[in-house]
Design an enzyme around this catalytic site. Structure first.
Site, PDB file in Angstrom:
ATOM      1  N   HIS A  77       0.853  -1.187   0.000  1.00  0.00           N
ATOM      2  CA  HIS A  77       0.000   0.000   0.000  1.00  0.00           C
ATOM      3  C   HIS A  77       0.887   1.235   0.000  1.00  0.00           C
ATOM      4  O   HIS A  77       1.942   1.247   0.624  1.00  0.00           O
ATOM      5  CB  HIS A  77      -0.902   0.022   1.243  1.00  0.00           C
ATOM      6  CG  HIS A  77      -2.077   0.927   1.119  1.00  0.00           C
ATOM      7  ND1 HIS A  77      -1.996   2.277   1.366  1.00  0.00           N
ATOM      8  CD2 HIS A  77      -3.353   0.682   0.755  1.00  0.00           C
ATOM      9  CE1 HIS A  77      -3.186   2.824   1.172  1.00  0.00           C
ATOM     10  NE2 HIS A  77      -4.029   1.885   0.799  1.00  0.00           N
ATOM     11  N   ASP A  92      -7.984  -5.332   0.027  1.00  0.00           N
ATOM     12  CA  ASP A  92      -8.452  -6.209  -1.061  1.00  0.00           C
ATOM     13  C   ASP A  92      -8.077  -7.664  -0.866  1.00  0.00           C
ATOM     14  O   ASP A  92      -8.556  -8.521  -1.618  1.00  0.00           O
ATOM     15  CB  ASP A  92      -7.851  -5.716  -2.384  1.00  0.00           C
ATOM     16  CG  ASP A  92      -8.410  -4.348  -2.745  1.00  0.00           C
ATOM     17  OD1 ASP A  92      -7.610  -3.417  -2.949  1.00  0.00           O
ATOM     18  OD2 ASP A  92      -9.642  -4.208  -2.769  1.00  0.00           O
TER      19      ASP A  92
HETATM   20  C1  SDX Z   1      -6.250   0.033  -2.854  1.00  0.00           C
HETATM   21  O1  SDX Z   1      -4.455   4.546  -2.047  1.00  0.00           O
HETATM   22  C2  SDX Z   1      -5.411   3.935  -1.399  1.00  0.00           C
HETATM   23  O2  SDX Z   1      -5.784   4.326  -0.349  1.00  0.00           O
HETATM   24  C3  SDX Z   1      -5.992   2.722  -2.137  1.00  0.00           C
HETATM   25  C4  SDX Z   1      -6.990   1.899  -1.352  1.00  0.00           C
HETATM   26  C5  SDX Z   1      -8.261   2.661  -1.101  1.00  0.00           C
HETATM   27  O3  SDX Z   1      -8.999   2.254  -0.193  1.00  0.00           O
HETATM   28  O4  SDX Z   1      -8.570   3.578  -1.898  1.00  0.00           O
HETATM   29  O5  SDX Z   1      -6.435   1.470  -0.135  1.00  0.00           O
HETATM   30  C6  SDX Z   1      -7.391   0.645  -2.151  1.00  0.00           C
HETATM   31  O6  SDX Z   1      -6.016   0.388  -3.978  1.00  0.00           O
HETATM   32  C7  SDX Z   1      -5.364  -0.946  -2.128  1.00  0.00           C
HETATM   33  C8  SDX Z   1      -4.155  -1.410  -2.980  1.00  0.00           C
HETATM   34  C9  SDX Z   1      -4.657  -2.528  -3.924  1.00  0.00           C
HETATM   35  N1  SDX Z   1      -3.604  -2.879  -4.875  1.00  0.00           N
HETATM   36  C10 SDX Z   1      -2.950  -4.067  -4.807  1.00  0.00           C
HETATM   37  O7  SDX Z   1      -3.119  -4.885  -3.901  1.00  0.00           O
HETATM   38  C11 SDX Z   1      -2.008  -4.337  -5.981  1.00  0.00           C
HETATM   39  C12 SDX Z   1      -0.671  -4.876  -5.443  1.00  0.00           C
HETATM   40  N2  SDX Z   1      -0.013  -3.788  -4.711  1.00  0.00           N
HETATM   41  C13 SDX Z   1       0.993  -3.024  -5.451  1.00  0.00           C
HETATM   42  O8  SDX Z   1       0.657  -2.811  -6.794  1.00  0.00           O
HETATM   43  C14 SDX Z   1       1.478  -1.786  -4.670  1.00  0.00           C
HETATM   44  O9  SDX Z   1       1.715  -2.196  -3.392  1.00  0.00           O
HETATM   45  C15 SDX Z   1       0.618  -0.549  -4.622  1.00  0.00           C
HETATM   46  C16 SDX Z   1       0.212  -0.072  -5.985  1.00  0.00           C
HETATM   47  C17 SDX Z   1      -0.590  -0.778  -3.799  1.00  0.00           C
HETATM   48  C18 SDX Z   1       1.439   0.558  -3.929  1.00  0.00           C
HETATM   49  O10 SDX Z   1       2.509   0.823  -4.769  1.00  0.00           O
HETATM   50  P1  SDX Z   1       3.569   1.977  -4.388  1.00  0.00           P
HETATM   51  O11 SDX Z   1       3.192   2.729  -3.182  1.00  0.00           O
HETATM   52  O12 SDX Z   1       3.826   2.754  -5.624  1.00  0.00           O
HETATM   53  O13 SDX Z   1       4.787   1.145  -3.921  1.00  0.00           O
HETATM   54  P2  SDX Z   1       5.929   0.715  -4.870  1.00  0.00           P
HETATM   55  O14 SDX Z   1       5.333   0.208  -6.146  1.00  0.00           O
HETATM   56  O15 SDX Z   1       6.909   1.815  -4.960  1.00  0.00           O
HETATM   57  O16 SDX Z   1       6.533  -0.518  -4.039  1.00  0.00           O
HETATM   58  C19 SDX Z   1       7.619  -0.315  -3.160  1.00  0.00           C
HETATM   59  C20 SDX Z   1       8.440  -1.608  -3.316  1.00  0.00           C
HETATM   60  C21 SDX Z   1       8.850  -1.876  -4.767  1.00  0.00           C
HETATM   61  O17 SDX Z   1      10.019  -2.681  -4.703  1.00  0.00           O
HETATM   62  P3  SDX Z   1      11.484  -1.901  -4.810  1.00  0.00           P
HETATM   63  O18 SDX Z   1      11.438  -1.068  -6.080  1.00  0.00           O
HETATM   64  O19 SDX Z   1      11.593  -1.082  -3.553  1.00  0.00           O
HETATM   65  O20 SDX Z   1      12.477  -3.038  -4.880  1.00  0.00           O
HETATM   66  O21 SDX Z   1       7.606  -2.721  -2.921  1.00  0.00           O
HETATM   67  C22 SDX Z   1       7.424  -3.579  -4.046  1.00  0.00           C
HETATM   68  C23 SDX Z   1       7.743  -2.768  -5.286  1.00  0.00           C
HETATM   69  O22 SDX Z   1       8.177  -3.609  -6.332  1.00  0.00           O
HETATM   70  N3  SDX Z   1       6.006  -3.983  -4.001  1.00  0.00           N
HETATM   71  C24 SDX Z   1       5.590  -5.221  -4.238  1.00  0.00           C
HETATM   72  C25 SDX Z   1       4.195  -5.170  -4.031  1.00  0.00           C
HETATM   73  N4  SDX Z   1       3.832  -3.919  -3.693  1.00  0.00           N
HETATM   74  C26 SDX Z   1       4.968  -3.186  -3.683  1.00  0.00           C
HETATM   75  N5  SDX Z   1       6.230  -6.336  -4.600  1.00  0.00           N
HETATM   76  C27 SDX Z   1       5.457  -7.460  -4.749  1.00  0.00           C
HETATM   77  N6  SDX Z   1       4.113  -7.495  -4.576  1.00  0.00           N
HETATM   78  C28 SDX Z   1       3.460  -6.376  -4.203  1.00  0.00           C
HETATM   79  N7  SDX Z   1       2.137  -6.394  -4.024  1.00  0.00           N
END
Ligand code: SDX
Length: 433
Positions: A311, A368
């Site tokens: 998140h 989710d």
């Molecule tokens: C919702 O914003 C809100 O409030 C949203 C929400 C709401 O109520 O409105 O809470 C609802 O959208 C919840 C999120 C649902 N999405 C998912 O579950 C999809 C999987 N999650 C990821 O796509 C991700 O965690 C996000 C999109 C939710 C957040 O992405 P960020 O904040 O841009 O974080 P990031 O992509 O920069 O990740 C930081 C690190 C990265 O690795 P490094 O570059 O540091 O090596 O964490 C890794 C990412 O690759 N990472 C993951 C991951 N989420 C982040 N790696 C594997 N699996 C994951 N799910």
């Protein structure tokens, strides 16, 4: 609404040695902000923050999230307390009006929403323009946008009463439109709302009743549905809410603004994740395959991510996910459903939370991760999961839209950019290219 301001940041441009004082605006809780509204005029520079990781886009009093502590408050009330003690419409009243309703206010609010649940009969014609297999989110996005054609003349956003009526219409009609999208996709007749049913009960009735027999309401499912709506009602300035605010900042029709929010929510990185979690769990299939998928999620060359994990704000357990997991166990037990996907999800969570990759990046289950299992047990098809998220989040979108319109500092949102394209060059006629 801005709190009293004391303190400032001094910024020095090392290219010129000039310093600039930037005032600090104080929050009631959580991070204060550095006011950069005059930054460009003073420095001839823009600030730069793609994805808004460190940028406050507005002032709001609706929802506060402490990502490090895993805290979510709506107008100061903990989400756990609201989910355990309130109806969804009480939370809607809280978000829209600033406080939980007393008995009289609750009765009036429930009545006002109930008597806006029907939609114009002509609206059903829009559904028949979609292919049978159209995704319900595509249908919802189209039909909610079409509502702007039905209320265009009565939505003067500068009139407080018109804003409240538009808010009631959107909150009240979303379940009706969502249920119609489902019924259309399975070739069953649309159901009209019933004024003697509560918000969640009415939705379940419109979704699952058929003219051929009496629909038997399961009060446990209705309560679980209502609680699930509460958990999804609002969440600060997430992608879809920011979309609604930006669309609303131009003075656009509120129904069109909510349609824009639906479009943004649909993405798998946002509200589309609940559908993606079920797809992922079905793809993993058995706990023996978990380690392979954990490795894929960690592999930078693999686009696979652990859906329902991570998140932008929560760097601790999403408090909604905890309530959702409890609801999951309760609903599956009541229904006598022994869904192996729940056990698989819990095993996946256990293994991920012991893995340094997830621990170091503070990746925890979000709202989710478990919601899809509850919804599947309640009889919803996977394609409807994000639609349900949109039904609930409409209350937050509407409350945030109303707050943005009523903000005395309101102005059209117009971000700038870091331009790295070609500098000016002489035009080359076609015969010389
Ligand atoms: C919702 O914003 C809100 O409030 C949203 C929400 C709401 O109520 O409105 O809470 C609802 O959208 C919840 C999120 C649902 N999405 C998912 O579950 C999809 C999987 N999650 C990821 O796509 C991700 O965690 C996000 C999109 C939710 C957040 O992405 P960020 O904040 O841009 O974080 P990031 O992509 O920069 O990740 C930081 C690190 C990265 O690795 P490094 O570059 O540091 O090596 O964490 C890794 C990412 O690759 N990472 C993951 C991951 N989420 C982040 N790696 C594997 N699996 C994951 N799910």
């Amino acid at each position: 609404m801005t709190k009293s301001n004391t303190g400032s940041f001094t910024l020095t441009d090392n290219q010129t040695g000039k310093s600039y004082d930037l005032p600090v605006l104080h929050a009631s809780v959580g991070p204060n902000v550095v006011d950069v509204r005059k930054f460009y005029a003073q420095t001839d520079h823009f600030t730069y923050d793609p994805g808004f990781t460190s940028t406050g886009s507005c002032e709001s009093g609706l929802t506060y999230i402490d990502g490090d502590k895993g805290i979510l408050l709506h107008r100061g009330y903990r989400i756990e307390d609201l989910a355990a003690n309130c109806s969804f419409l009480e939370v809607a009243h809280l978000l829209l009006n600033g406080d939980l309703p007393n008995k009289e206010q609750k009765a009036k609010f429930d009545h006002d929403v109930t008597y806006h649940t029907m939609v114009h009969e002509q609206l059903s014609n829009f559904y028949r323009g979609f292919r049978r297999d159209a995704h319900p989110m595509a249908i919802l996005c189209g039909v909610v946008g079409a509502l702007s054609a039905f209320y265009h003349d009565s939505t003067d956003i500068n009139d407080e009463h018109a804003r409240m009526v538009a808010s009631f219409r959107l909150i009240a009609k979303m379940p009706t439109l969502a249920a119609m999208a489902y019924k259309y996709s399975i070739g069953q007749p649309f159901n009209y709302p019933k004024n003697n049913l509560g918000y969640a009960e009415n939705f379940l009735h419109m979704m699952f009743s058929v003219p051929a027999e009496e629909y038997e309401m399961n009060p446990v499912l209705a309560k679980a549905m209502d609680r699930l709506f509460i958990l999804h009602a609002d969440h600060e300035q997430n992608a879809s809410t920011s979309t609604v605010r930006l669309a609303g900042s131009s003075g656009a029709n509120p129904f069109a603004c909510i349609a824009a929010g639906i479009a943004s929510l649909w993405g798998p990185a946002h509200g589309g994740a609940n559908e993606a979690v079920l797809t992922m769990l079905n793809e993993i299939g058995h706990k023996d395959n978990i380690k392979e998928y954990i490795a894929k999620a960690k592999d930078k060359d693999d686009p696979f991510r652990l859906m329902g994990f991570g998140h932008r704000v929560y760097k601790n357990y999403d408090p909604r996910a905890k309530v959702m997991q409890e609801s999951c166990h309760e609903v599956l037990e009541i229904l006598g459903v022994d869904d192996p996907l729940l056990e698989l999800a819990m095993e996946l969570e256990k293994i991920a939370l012991e893995d340094p990759y997830f621990v170091d990046r503070k990746l925890f289950p979000n709202v989710d991760f478990y919601s899809g299992i509850v919804l599947k047990a309640m009889g919803f098809p996977t394609s409807m999961f994000t639609v349900l998220f949109a039904v609930a989040r409409t209350t937050g979108w509407v409350a945030q839209w109303k707050e943005s319109i009523e903000d005395p500092q309101a102005k059209i949102g117009r971000p700038r950019q870091l331009y790295t394209g070609p500098t000016e060059r002489p035009f080359v006629p076609l015969d010389k290219r």
